[in-house]
Design a protein around this motif. Structure first.
Motif, PDB file in Angstrom:
ATOM      1  N   ALA A 140      -6.555   0.724   4.745  1.00 52.09           N
ATOM      2  CA  ALA A 140      -7.369   1.954   4.510  1.00 52.09           C
ATOM      3  C   ALA A 140      -6.473   2.683   3.093  1.00 52.09           C
ATOM      4  O   ALA A 140      -7.214   3.375   2.506  1.00 52.09           O
ATOM      5  CB  ALA A 140      -7.549   2.966   5.267  1.00 52.09           C
ATOM      6  N   ILE A 141      -5.146   2.675   3.350  1.00 51.10           N
ATOM      7  CA  ILE A 141      -4.312   3.577   2.177  1.00 51.10           C
ATOM      8  C   ILE A 141      -4.730   2.629   1.021  1.00 51.10           C
ATOM      9  O   ILE A 141      -4.762   3.226   0.091  1.00 51.10           O
ATOM     10  CB  ILE A 141      -2.820   3.206   2.559  1.00 51.10           C
ATOM     11  N   LEU A 166      -7.756   1.000  10.578  1.00 46.27           N
ATOM     12  CA  LEU A 166      -7.472   1.471   9.218  1.00 46.27           C
ATOM     13  C   LEU A 166      -6.408   0.606   8.708  1.00 46.27           C
ATOM     14  O   LEU A 166      -6.361   0.186   7.624  1.00 46.27           O
ATOM     15  CB  LEU A 166      -6.905   2.859   9.230  1.00 46.27           C
ATOM     16  N   LEU A 167      -5.592  -0.070   9.613  1.00 48.43           N
ATOM     17  CA  LEU A 167      -4.512  -1.005   9.186  1.00 48.43           C
ATOM     18  C   LEU A 167      -5.082  -2.592   8.850  1.00 48.43           C
ATOM     19  O   LEU A 167      -4.403  -3.169   8.054  1.00 48.43           O
ATOM     20  CB  LEU A 167      -3.448  -1.157  10.282  1.00 48.43           C
ATOM     21  N   SER A 168      -6.154  -2.937   9.646  1.00 52.80           N
ATOM     22  CA  SER A 168      -6.614  -4.331   9.386  1.00 52.80           C
ATOM     23  C   SER A 168      -7.801  -4.379   8.530  1.00 52.80           C
ATOM     24  O   SER A 168      -8.072  -5.281   7.857  1.00 52.80           O
ATOM     25  CB  SER A 168      -7.152  -4.835  10.809  1.00 52.80           C
ATOM     26  N   SER A 169      -9.082  -3.408   8.824  1.00 52.22           N
ATOM     27  CA  SER A 169     -10.051  -3.401   7.983  1.00 52.22           C
ATOM     28  C   SER A 169     -10.537  -1.921   7.588  1.00 52.22           C
ATOM     29  O   SER A 169     -11.190  -1.557   8.191  1.00 52.22           O
ATOM     30  CB  SER A 169     -11.029  -4.015   8.577  1.00 52.22           C
ATOM     31  N   GLY A 170      -9.708  -1.676   6.611  1.00 54.23           N
ATOM     32  CA  GLY A 170      -9.621  -0.271   5.785  1.00 54.23           C
ATOM     33  C   GLY A 170     -11.101   0.066   5.007  1.00 54.23           C
ATOM     34  O   GLY A 170     -10.885   1.250   4.684  1.00 54.23           O
ATOM     35  N   SER A 171     -11.860  -0.835   5.018  1.00 52.60           N
ATOM     36  CA  SER A 171     -13.011  -0.179   4.103  1.00 52.60           C
ATOM     37  C   SER A 171     -14.125   0.039   4.808  1.00 52.60           C
ATOM     38  O   SER A 171     -14.594  -0.314   5.855  1.00 52.60           O
ATOM     39  CB  SER A 171     -13.553  -1.493   3.298  1.00 52.60           C
ATOM     40  N   MET A 181      -6.695  10.783   1.614  1.00 48.35           N
ATOM     41  CA  MET A 181      -6.205  11.161   2.915  1.00 48.35           C
ATOM     42  C   MET A 181      -6.758  12.267   3.641  1.00 48.35           C
ATOM     43  O   MET A 181      -6.939  12.293   4.838  1.00 48.35           O
ATOM     44  CB  MET A 181      -4.638  11.779   2.689  1.00 48.35           C
ATOM     45  N   THR A 182      -7.687  13.187   2.993  1.00 47.63           N
ATOM     46  CA  THR A 182      -8.607  13.975   3.683  1.00 47.63           C
ATOM     47  C   THR A 182      -9.472  13.508   4.407  1.00 47.63           C
ATOM     48  O   THR A 182      -9.955  13.821   5.608  1.00 47.63           O
ATOM     49  CB  THR A 182      -9.046  14.944   2.392  1.00 47.63           C
ATOM     50  N   ILE A 183     -10.027  12.184   3.824  1.00 47.61           N
ATOM     51  CA  ILE A 183     -11.104  11.708   4.591  1.00 47.61           C
ATOM     52  C   ILE A 183     -10.458  11.051   5.916  1.00 47.61           C
ATOM     53  O   ILE A 183     -10.971  11.168   6.975  1.00 47.61           O
ATOM     54  CB  ILE A 183     -11.978  10.515   3.636  1.00 47.61           C
ATOM     55  N   LEU A 184      -9.264  10.263   5.650  1.00 49.94           N
ATOM     56  CA  LEU A 184      -8.818   9.600   6.915  1.00 49.94           C
ATOM     57  C   LEU A 184      -8.265  10.515   7.856  1.00 49.94           C
ATOM     58  O   LEU A 184      -8.722  10.160   8.952  1.00 49.94           O
ATOM     59  CB  LEU A 184      -7.787   8.696   6.402  1.00 49.94           C
ATOM     60  N   ILE A 185      -7.767  11.878   7.435  1.00 55.23           N
ATOM     61  CA  ILE A 185      -7.136  12.593   8.280  1.00 55.23           C
ATOM     62  C   ILE A 185      -8.403  13.326   9.297  1.00 55.23           C
ATOM     63  O   ILE A 185      -8.250  13.848  10.296  1.00 55.23           O
ATOM     64  CB  ILE A 185      -6.150  13.402   7.717  1.00 55.23           C
ATOM     65  N   SER A 221       0.697  -1.070   0.062  1.00 59.67           N
ATOM     66  CA  SER A 221      -0.135   0.055   0.042  1.00 59.67           C
ATOM     67  C   SER A 221       0.755   1.063   0.170  1.00 59.67           C
ATOM     68  O   SER A 221       0.445   2.282  -0.679  1.00 59.67           O
ATOM     69  CB  SER A 221      -1.079   0.017   1.291  1.00 59.67           C
ATOM     70  N   ILE A 222       1.840   1.236   0.602  1.00 66.00           N
ATOM     71  CA  ILE A 222       3.209   2.386   0.703  1.00 66.00           C
ATOM     72  C   ILE A 222       3.617   2.549  -0.673  1.00 66.00           C
ATOM     73  O   ILE A 222       3.711   3.573  -1.278  1.00 66.00           O
ATOM     74  CB  ILE A 222       3.973   2.082   1.722  1.00 66.00           C
ATOM     75  N   ASN A 223       3.983   1.535  -1.340  1.00 64.62           N
ATOM     76  CA  ASN A 223       4.240   1.433  -2.703  1.00 64.62           C
ATOM     77  C   ASN A 223       3.313   2.019  -3.830  1.00 64.62           C
ATOM     78  O   ASN A 223       3.478   2.482  -4.592  1.00 64.62           O
ATOM     79  CB  ASN A 223       4.929  -0.021  -3.328  1.00 64.62           C
TER      80      ASN A 223
END
Length: 394
Positions: free
Chosen positions: A307-308, A350-355, A321-325, A280-282
């Protein structure tokens, strides 16, 4: 009649994994969405304006409406999940608004839904131990689970399994149970009833034996936050946070590779989740401005469950990111006694079930909104009482 619409919605939330629409339409979406017309009707006849504390979710709804339309002019993929996000954010707004005006109903729902998940998890464990694996997932009709013949995986402890409760998998269940535990702690901190305390104990035991990565991360953070909170002096507390964080970073630096290697060997799913987060970072480096669109996470097509991958990948770096932050800032600005723990629950989610299509986010955010609403009501009556006292004294 208005109350009936609320009870219909509460009943539908008890089906987070079984889609009532799928057998008739072939389209799988969570059953709670069927209650959306009833909630909108309830909001309209109640003649109450949408609370300004819900503006952050209205922003998310606007993004979910605008991005798919603009995406039609680019290479962004449009899917039914775009419609799902629109309906989910709209549902969150009207559900939170309705529950904020029905505090007791919401508390009773949380207690009952928590107990239902715990009892069903016990039943799942029994069914798995006596060899009736298929019956343990009879509450779910998610096509990918049925087609793959999914059964609950074994947990770390003997004779235990990664029970899912009424959800599709263990991570969403533990996300909900952690939310429920903190919510009940928050509302009962001053006047704890016996049945609330029993539900909390059962919830904590279920979290402990679940074998979920989420549960252990939550418990570690919970213990650290509570230990630091014991220090009353503000400056000392800040210093203790610095010391604890420094110690954790040092231990991770020393033993991070060994921990990852051990966890990957004992829990194969941990290795998959670690790779998903790395991917996800890549992903961020080659995202289009409006995102690449949504792909199903349940089938593995999205490339990850965080979530990413899902939200930022679907709406792009700026809007995702606007939504998450904005959700994170909203939690930080909320009137919560256990604010750091609510933040931990959100970030682990967000890390485990980001939907955000899954119902535990709807319930989690509604919990925070309801607490905020009750805090303002309590503060109003307290101030009103103070004014009455001053008038009497004068």
């Amino acid at each position: 009649m208005k109350k009936i619409s609320l009870y219909i919605n509460i009943l539908l939330i008890f089906f987070p994994a079984f889609s009532l629409s799928y057998p008739f339409t072939g389209i799988y979406f969570q059953s709670r969405i069927l209650g959306l017309p009833f909630l909108i009707w309830y909001t309209l006849i109640s003649k109450k304006h949408i609370n300004k504390n819900l503006l952050v979710f209205i922003l998310a709804l606007l993004i979910s409406l605008i991005i798919p339309v603009l995406g039609l002019l680019t290479n962004r993929i449009f899917s039914l999940m775009d419609i799902g996000y629109i309906l989910s954010f709209l549902y969150l707004i009207v559900f939170a608004q309705a529950m904020g005006n029905n505090f007791i109903i919401f508390i009773n729902f949380v207690k009952l839904f928590t107990l239902a998940n715990i009892i069903y998890s016990i039943l799942q464990t029994i069914l798995m131990n006596i060899g009736l694996e298929t019956l343990a997932m009879i509450h779910s009709n998610l096509p990918v689970k049925i087609d793959s013949g999914y059964v609950l995986p074994a947990s770390i402890l003997p004779y235990t399994f990664r029970f899912s409760g009424l959800f599709n998998e263990s991570s969403p269940l533990i996300f909900y149970l952690c939310s429920s535990y903190i919510f009940l702690s928050e509302i009962s901190s001053e006047n704890r009833s016996k049945n609330t305390f029993i539900i909390q104990v059962l919830t904590l035991l279920t979290i402990l034996i679940s074998g979920s990565k989420y549960s252990y991360a939550f418990l570690i953070n919970y213990v650290v936050i509570k230990l630091v909170a014991l220090i009353e002096e503000k400056n000392l507390r800040r210093l203790s946070y610095v010391i604890v964080i420094t110690l954790i970073l040092y231990l991770f630096n020393q033993y991070f590779s060994a921990i990852l290697s051990s966890m990957s060997e004992t829990l194969p799913a941990f290795e998959d989740r670690k790779l998903n987060i790395e991917n996800s970072i890549n992903l961020l480096s080659y995202l289009d401005f409006l995102g690449n669109g949504f792909l199903p996470s349940s089938t593995g097509e999205s490339g990850g469950l965080d979530a990413i991958t899902i939200v930022v990948g679907g709406y792009g770096i700026l809007f995702g990111m606007t939504i998450l932050i904005s959700f994170l800032i909203w939690i930080l600005l909320s009137k919560l006694k256990n604010k750091p723990i609510f933040v931990v629950v959100y970030i682990l989610g967000l890390l485990s079930s980001g939907s955000f299509l899954i119902s535990q986010y709807t319930i989690f955010f509604t919990m925070i909104y309801v607490i905020n609403k009750q805090y303002k009501i309590s503060a109003f009556y307290l101030n009103d009482s103070d004014r009455k006292d001053s008038l009497i004294q004068s």
